[in-house]
Design a protein around this motif. Structure first.
Motif, PDB file in Angstrom:
ATOM      1  N   UNK A  47     -15.119  -3.331   8.464  1.00  0.00           N
ATOM      2  CA  UNK A  47     -13.967  -3.084   9.339  1.00  0.00           C
ATOM      3  C   UNK A  47     -12.665  -3.638   8.766  1.00  0.00           C
ATOM      4  N   UNK A  48     -12.757  -4.612   7.898  1.00  0.00           N
ATOM      5  CA  UNK A  48     -11.540  -5.250   7.371  1.00  0.00           C
ATOM      6  C   UNK A  48     -10.807  -4.374   6.357  1.00  0.00           C
ATOM      7  N   UNK A  49     -11.505  -3.447   5.721  1.00  0.00           N
ATOM      8  CA  UNK A  49     -10.942  -2.755   4.562  1.00  0.00           C
ATOM      9  C   UNK A  49      -9.649  -2.021   4.891  1.00  0.00           C
ATOM     10  N   UNK A  50      -9.691  -1.144   5.911  1.00  0.00           N
ATOM     11  CA  UNK A  50      -8.499  -0.360   6.234  1.00  0.00           C
ATOM     12  C   UNK A  50      -7.337  -1.268   6.618  1.00  0.00           C
ATOM     13  N   UNK A  51      -7.639  -2.296   7.395  1.00  0.00           N
ATOM     14  CA  UNK A  51      -6.580  -3.207   7.814  1.00  0.00           C
ATOM     15  C   UNK A  51      -6.003  -3.983   6.634  1.00  0.00           C
ATOM     16  N   UNK A  52      -6.849  -4.363   5.682  1.00  0.00           N
ATOM     17  CA  UNK A  52      -6.380  -5.156   4.546  1.00  0.00           C
ATOM     18  C   UNK A  52      -5.631  -4.313   3.526  1.00  0.00           C
ATOM     19  N   UNK A  53      -5.621  -2.992   3.697  1.00  0.00           N
ATOM     20  CA  UNK A  53      -4.786  -2.142   2.846  1.00  0.00           C
ATOM     21  C   UNK A  53      -3.371  -1.996   3.412  1.00  0.00           C
ATOM     22  N   UNK A  54      -3.102  -2.654   4.544  1.00  0.00           N
ATOM     23  CA  UNK A  54      -1.732  -2.754   5.056  1.00  0.00           C
ATOM     24  C   UNK A  54      -1.042  -3.884   4.303  1.00  0.00           C
ATOM     25  N   UNK A  55       0.099  -3.599   3.745  1.00  0.00           N
ATOM     26  CA  UNK A  55       0.808  -4.632   2.988  1.00  0.00           C
ATOM     27  C   UNK A  55       1.230  -5.766   3.915  1.00  0.00           C
ATOM     28  N   UNK A  56       0.839  -7.007   3.621  1.00  0.00           N
ATOM     29  CA  UNK A  56       1.255  -8.138   4.449  1.00  0.00           C
ATOM     30  C   UNK A  56       2.644  -8.647   4.083  1.00  0.00           C
ATOM     31  N   UNK A  57       3.287  -8.002   3.118  1.00  0.00           N
ATOM     32  CA  UNK A  57       4.553  -8.507   2.578  1.00  0.00           C
ATOM     33  C   UNK A  57       5.782  -7.775   3.103  1.00  0.00           C
ATOM     34  N   UNK A  58       5.589  -6.803   4.000  1.00  0.00           N
ATOM     35  CA  UNK A  58       6.728  -6.086   4.570  1.00  0.00           C
ATOM     36  C   UNK A  58       6.710  -6.236   6.079  1.00  0.00           C
ATOM     37  N   UNK A  59       7.846  -6.102   6.696  1.00  0.00           N
ATOM     38  CA  UNK A  59       7.985  -6.258   8.138  1.00  0.00           C
ATOM     39  C   UNK A  59       7.425  -5.051   8.867  1.00  0.00           C
ATOM     40  N   UNK A  60       6.614  -5.310   9.876  1.00  0.00           N
ATOM     41  CA  UNK A  60       6.074  -4.213  10.687  1.00  0.00           C
ATOM     42  C   UNK A  60       7.166  -3.528  11.486  1.00  0.00           C
TER      43      UNK A  60
END
Length: 774
Positions: free
Chosen positions: A693-706
């Protein structure tokens, strides 16, 4: 004794796991502390009747410590000693039996050996040791098929058909209550989710004037267009794609200050307007070309929106709860120029009088492109209004992992009748809820995980209701909602199935195509499609796809599908989307196609809540990541060869390739762990499923503002953080484009690399299983 009895009960009865919550309460008057122990589980939180979950009685044994002096020690009589000896012997006997049974279980447990994903034959032979006996998959399919019929859909169509149910209207509220009542009749737990958002009321005074003559009444409009008046020479831009506009520039035709006339289709209205704004056009007019919209009629008005995003554009990144005043900010996706739809007849009047140069090769429907003297004035007076929109939910709770759920959703609103755009999808939603609830209640089907049924409002304005829900509960959904199935527009023809989805769901889609027949055909969809099914069926999720915010904003693997024809259904976004029009487009097979669509969605959902492991294939992202990395590698090498001084020598594409390799190794490690695991172990399955379940979420860049870049997915999202943007920036650097920025590229490169590496680390599992190869 109680503990031993509980253990034996779990072995034989498969009682759900219980969690212990300790509440330590300090006596305020200085006496000794008291300890309160309460046993609870998810199924105890609320009694659930209709989905087959047996109501559990809450047990709350309390053990309170009292000062020792308050108790008198009891004397040890022969009778009490006998009781003690008997109790001791009984405890030893029970302990021996538990140990013996556990040892026998280990000896007889079948060791699962399969490749990932779990093969059909293996899944069907596993014996569930938790609280949900595993029903044979063929029985599950048969049960669902038997509960879906043409006649039931005919009745549901009649119940939910409406001529006026625009978002935030009384008609929208009435339909929402009907959906809620349907869920309650199924004995589902229900709730509502209310938001106050900015929508556009029907404008009455928008105008388009061509060479001093007003074109006529404008009832159609584009929500979220910039308001005001713009004027300029008309210029035809074909479909308004960037390739089209680049062809105009190649002919040395400037778009500055021009009013761009474009055809509807191929890309969203919002993308057309954004492309024109990038090249400094002053306004955009969008019309339905008769060759694309066959049978629509020359006077048909178009409705839509031009927000390059989803959700309420006046609370970007935030939920619009109860008029909450978030910082005054607007979405960066709001257009900076005015935009308006016109009819085909209005467009013909303009096109027939255009001067200027000949169109590029391949462009049809025009003789000339237009020049500065073909003056057009566009006046847009759209009025924003605060509207309450309500999402409606019902849930069938799972028996093993009730806090993990698949969401099935359909929009409820429409510009007009909206039969194909919303009525069919809403009908499929409530019919699936009815059928599956009945399977649980009366036929012994026990889903391992929960199923949430959602009816969204304000879908026509850019998935506003769904996106506001995601924004409001994103932290709760991150590791709980493992998939989303969209039911909008599932029937618009009958010859061709089309699917857009996360690559993780391709394998499940293929198996579902092999199980579902179209109409009464004895052949499965997969056998009809033949080889290379992905090329014929799969489409990349687009910005205007209802699943886009679920994948690109929330990181939830999602699927959207439809049955269509070679000529797309032309009445979406018009007031002519009626049952009669859809019947003609489907040769009077609407109800039968709705049954097939329900089976398709139902099979995907039921498979996801039936199997021990989630049928989400993490290995599919290997090829997706690798193809992007190869493209970047090729362009990087070419740039370094042509301009070696442009980038630092220490910078190497090997970093990105190593991150890609880390993901590949992590996915193989997961396959190995599955091979070596006993999938009858409920906790082991939960651990593995959490990694998936983590894979799709972890492909969201954590370095840009939502808020500033909401679609953060580096493969399927949009923005400078994506791998596609990285590749395009290399083109800019090589071409000495003024927008090229070496430092920005280095930052993009590093952040993309670490996003992939972080995803690989999370997929690997435990911290000691992670391999830092960069």
């Amino acid at each position: 004794m109680d503990q031993a009895r509980s253990t034996i009960s779990k072995i034989f009865n498969g009682e759900p796991r219980s969690y212990t919550r300790f509440n330590l309460t300090q006596n305020m008057e200085g006496e000794d502390s008291q300890v309160e122990m309460k046993l609870s589980s998810d199924t105890d939180e609320e009694a659930v009747g209709g989905n087959g979950v047996v109501e559990n009685h809450k047990h709350a044994p309390y053990a309170s410590s009292v000062p020792y002096a308050a108790h008198k020690p009891a004397g040890r009589t022969p009778r009490s000693l006998c009781f003690m000896m008997a109790a001791t012997f009984l405890i030893l006997l029970i302990g021996y039996l538990i140990g013996y049974l556990a040892h026998r279980k280990k000896e007889t447990a079948t060791c699962v050996a399969s490749t990932y994903p779990v093969k059909e034959s293996i899944t069907e032979t596993l014996v569930e040791t938790g609280s949900a006996p595993l029903m044979d998959w063929s029985d599950v399919k048969s049960l669902l098929k038997g509960k879906l019929s043409d006649s039931s859909f005919e009745r549901t169509f009649t119940e939910f058909a409406s001529d006026n149910h625009r978002a935030g209207s009384d008609g929208d509220e009435v339909l929402g209550n009907k959906v809620l009542n349907r869920f309650r009749l199924c004995k589902m737990q229900t709730w509502k989710d209310e938001h106050f958002v900015k929508l556009v009321d029907l404008p009455r005074s928008n105008k388009v004037i061509f060479k001093g003559s007003e074109l006529g009444s404008m009832s159609g409009f584009l929500a979220y267009s910039k308001t005001g008046t713009a004027q300029g020479g008309a210029l035809h831009g074909n479909y308004g794609e960037m390739d089209d506009l680049n062809k105009l520039q190649d002919k040395n035709i400037a778009l500055d200050g021009r009013v761009l006339l474009v055809k509807a289709g191929r890309i969203s209205f919002a993308e057309k307007v954004a492309n024109a704004a990038k090249l400094n056009a002053s306004a955009v007019l969008i019309y339905p070309d008769p060759s694309d919209y066959n049978g629509i009629g020359g006077s048909t008005q178009l409705y839509g929106h031009v927000h390059l995003g989803s959700g309420d554009p006046y609370t970007p990144g935030f939920p619009s709860f109860n008029h909450t005043q978030f910082p005054p900010v607007q979405s960066s996706g709001l257009p900076t120029i005015v935009a308006q739809t016109i009819t085909a007849d209005m467009a013909t009047r303009i096109i027939g009088k255009l001067g200027g140069r000949n169109p590029p090769s391949g462009w049809t429907g025009m003789m000339n492109l237009g020049n500065d003297s073909d003056l057009v004035t566009v006046e847009v007076n759209n009025v924003l209004a605060d509207k309450q929109v309500v999402n409606v939910f019902g849930v069938i709770k799972g028996y093993v992992d009730p806090d993990r759920y698949v969401v099935l959703g359909a929009q409820r609103d429409a510009w007009g009748p909206g039969f194909a755009s919303s009525t069919v999808g809403t009908s499929v939603l409530v019919e699936l809820a009815r059928a599956i609830s009945d399977m649980v209640k009366n036929d012994g089907f026990k889903p391992r995980r929960s199923m949430v049924f959602a009816s969204w409002s304000a879908g026509e304005y850019g998935s506003v209701g769904a996106t506001e829900w995601l924004e409001g509960y994103l932290s709760s959904l991150n590791m709980k909602a493992f998939s989303y199935i969209n039911l909008d527009r599932v029937v618009s023809g009958f010859k061709e199935p089309k699917v857009s989805a996360s690559p993780m769901m391709y394998g499940l889609i293929q198996s579902t195509l092999d199980e579902v027949n179209l109409l009464s055909d004895t052949k499965s969809l997969y056998s009809i499609i033949g080889q290379k099914w992905e090329d014929k069926v799969i489409e990349t999720p687009r910005l205007d796809d209802p699943i886009y915010p679920f994948i690109a904003f929330s990181g939830i693997p999602s699927v959207s599908f439809r049955f269509t024809s070679s000529n797309e259904y032309p009445f979406f976004g018009t007031l002519q989307d009626t049952r009669e029009k859809l019947s003609v487009a489907t040769s009077n097979q609407v109800a039968k196609l709705a049954v097939s669509a329900s089976q398709f969605a139902g099979h995907i959902a039921l498979r996801l809540v039936h199997d021990h492991l989630l049928r989400l294939d993490v290995d599919r992202y290997n090829s997706e990541i690798r193809s992007h990395v190869v493209k970047v590698y090729s362009k990087f090498k070419s740039l370094m060869s042509a301009k070696p001084q442009l980038l630092p020598k220490v910078m190497t594409v090997q970093w990105l390739m190593s991150a890609s390799g880390s993901y590949s190794r992590a996915s193989r490690t997961l396959s190995t762990d599955i091979l070596n695991s006993n999938l009858e172990d409920v906790e082991m399955c939960r651990i593995i499923n959490d990694r998936i379940m983590r894979v799709e979420r972890d492909l969201l860049s954590p370095y840009v503002s939502a808020r500033e870049a909401p679609f953060r997915h580096i493969l399927l999202g949009s923005g400078s953080h994506t791998l596609k943007a990285l590749s395009e920036h290399l083109d800019l650097l090589r071409g000495n484009n003024l927008k090229a920025d070496v430092e920005l590229f280095r930052n993009q490169f590093a952040l993309a690399t670490w996003t992939i590496q972080g995803c690989a680390n999370a997929l690997a599992g435990d911290i000691w299983s992670m391999d830092n190869m960069i």
